[in-house]
Design an enzyme around this catalytic site. Structure first.
Site: not given
Ligand code: WQD
Length: 339
Positions: A31, A124, A149, A153
């Site tokens: 790492d 992912s 990103y 993948k």
């Molecule tokens: C989830 C939901 C947001 C933050 C991404 C990557 C995926 C993995 C996980 C790496 C959505 C909502 C989020 C906030 C919110 N990453 N949200 N307020 O976008 O589904 O996935 O992260 O491994 O590969 O694509 O995850 O947690 O960002 O969002 O309302 O402050 O929560 O709109 O609906 P996401 P997320």
């Protein structure tokens, strides 16, 4: 007979290392701490009583990685190392291409050179792009990724498929994670995002611990039961067990296999907020804001193939994850930074 875990001090990597050590595997971590802290090694020791051999190397550094392969008898690789911020990848696409694809190319070159046949790759659900139906199966359409990103993948999955065609003795497990949340029950390791969290659960726990005033809910006009985004939230310990199952699967010399690692259930933003409040008996303030660019209405897995072929399924639920995430954050208000 060592398992090389790249990115082994990261969120999912550290939980997987703990499990591997507990199962008696000989683990080597590489790492460069780009998104983690040395303190994680102390926590792994506190949980397991073991100190995996550790190399502070950027996996993109071919010369240093070759020295590692010369020193260690690597039989399997679990490749977590990679930049993973969707938002950052939009701002710095070349950095994500160079780092995520570059590190994977170095590993494949050294696998060939040192006759390492087995690799588990951390992919992912973003490789599915904007899904036109849910739940998603492994043979559903991939592509149309909404961010660099996710595209990296998908590109790495392509590299692995081409490598498998050329190396008949290669055994490759591509694991497509949905949304990892939760933490080890000890509260000693967990998700420690740098700066403002992109992801939902760490943002919720930072509101709960008083680091953020309220949660921004990005949109409540999606085509879902309550208008907020629906995702498949999988406990990180279930995810770690999915990697153990994949390592065992590779012993049967399956060639290249692909599995969704999810719960098969969709949970909305407000569902998760309410579950967190109930599980931990506290209130999370939130404000409804505009949609976040690139977000999809809903995205969750059909995880039946992983059960059929590996005997793996998620056992923990979002209540377990809410309780475990809060224990981690409450015990570590500044993450791995010293108080
Ligand atoms: C989830 C939901 C947001 C933050 C991404 C990557 C995926 C993995 C996980 C790496 C959505 C909502 C989020 C906030 C919110 N990453 N949200 N307020 O976008 O589904 O996935 O992260 O491994 O590969 O694509 O995850 O947690 O960002 O969002 O309302 O402050 O929560 O709109 O609906 P996401 P997320």
């Amino acid at each position: 007979m060592a398992i090389l875990v790249t990115g082994g001090t990261g969120y999912i990597g550290s939980h997987t290392v703990v499990l591997l050590l507990e199962k008696g595997y000989d683990v080597v971590i590489v790492d460069n701490y780009v998104n983690s802290k040395p303190e994680v090694l102390n926590r792994i020791y506190k949980i397991t009583g073991k100190k995996p051999r550790f190399y502070e190397i950027d996996v993109c550094n071919e010369a240093k990685m070759r020295d590692l392969f010369k020193k260690e008898k690597i039989t399997d690789i679990i490749h977590f190392a990679g930049l993973k911020s969707v938002a950052e990848s939009v701002l710095k696409p070349q950095l994500y291409i160079d780092n995520n694809i570059g590190s994977s190319k170095v590993l494949l070159k050294l696998m060939d050179e040192f006759k390492v046949h087995n690799i588990v790759f951390s992919s992912s659900a973003t490789v599915y792009g904007v899904p036109d139906h849910v739940p998603l199966k492994e043979d559903d359409k991939v592509g149309g990724c909404t961010n660099p990103y996710g595209q990296t993948k998908l590109d790495i999955e392509y590299l692995l498929k081409e490598y498998a065609k050329e190396h008949k003795d290669a055994n490759i497990a591509i694991l497509r994670y949905f949304n990892p949340i939760g933490a080890h029950e000890s509260g000693l390791i967990g998700e420690d995002p740098q700066g403002i969290p992109n992801n939902l659960m760490p943002y919720i726990t930072q509101v709960a611990v008083g680091k953020r005033p309220y949660l921004n809910v990005f949109g409540n006009d999606y085509k879902t039961h309550d208008g907020t985004g629906v995702r498949d939230y999988i406990h990180v310990v279930d995810l770690a067990n999915g990697h153990l199952a994949a390592l065992k699967k590779l012993e049967s010399k399956p060639g290249l296999v692909i599995y969704n690692l999810g719960t098969g259930k969709g949970t909305s933003v407000l569902d998760l907020v309410k579950a967190f409040e109930k599980a931990n008996n506290l209130t999370i303030k939130y404000e409804i804001k505009e949609r976040r660019p690139g977000d999809v209405d809903e995205n969750y897995a059909d995880a039946s193939k992983a059960f059929r072929e590996m005997g793996w399924k998620a056992n923990l639920d979002i209540v377990d994850a809410c309780r475990d995430s809060w224990r981690w954050q409450k015990n570590n208000p500044k993450g791995y930074d010293k108080d």
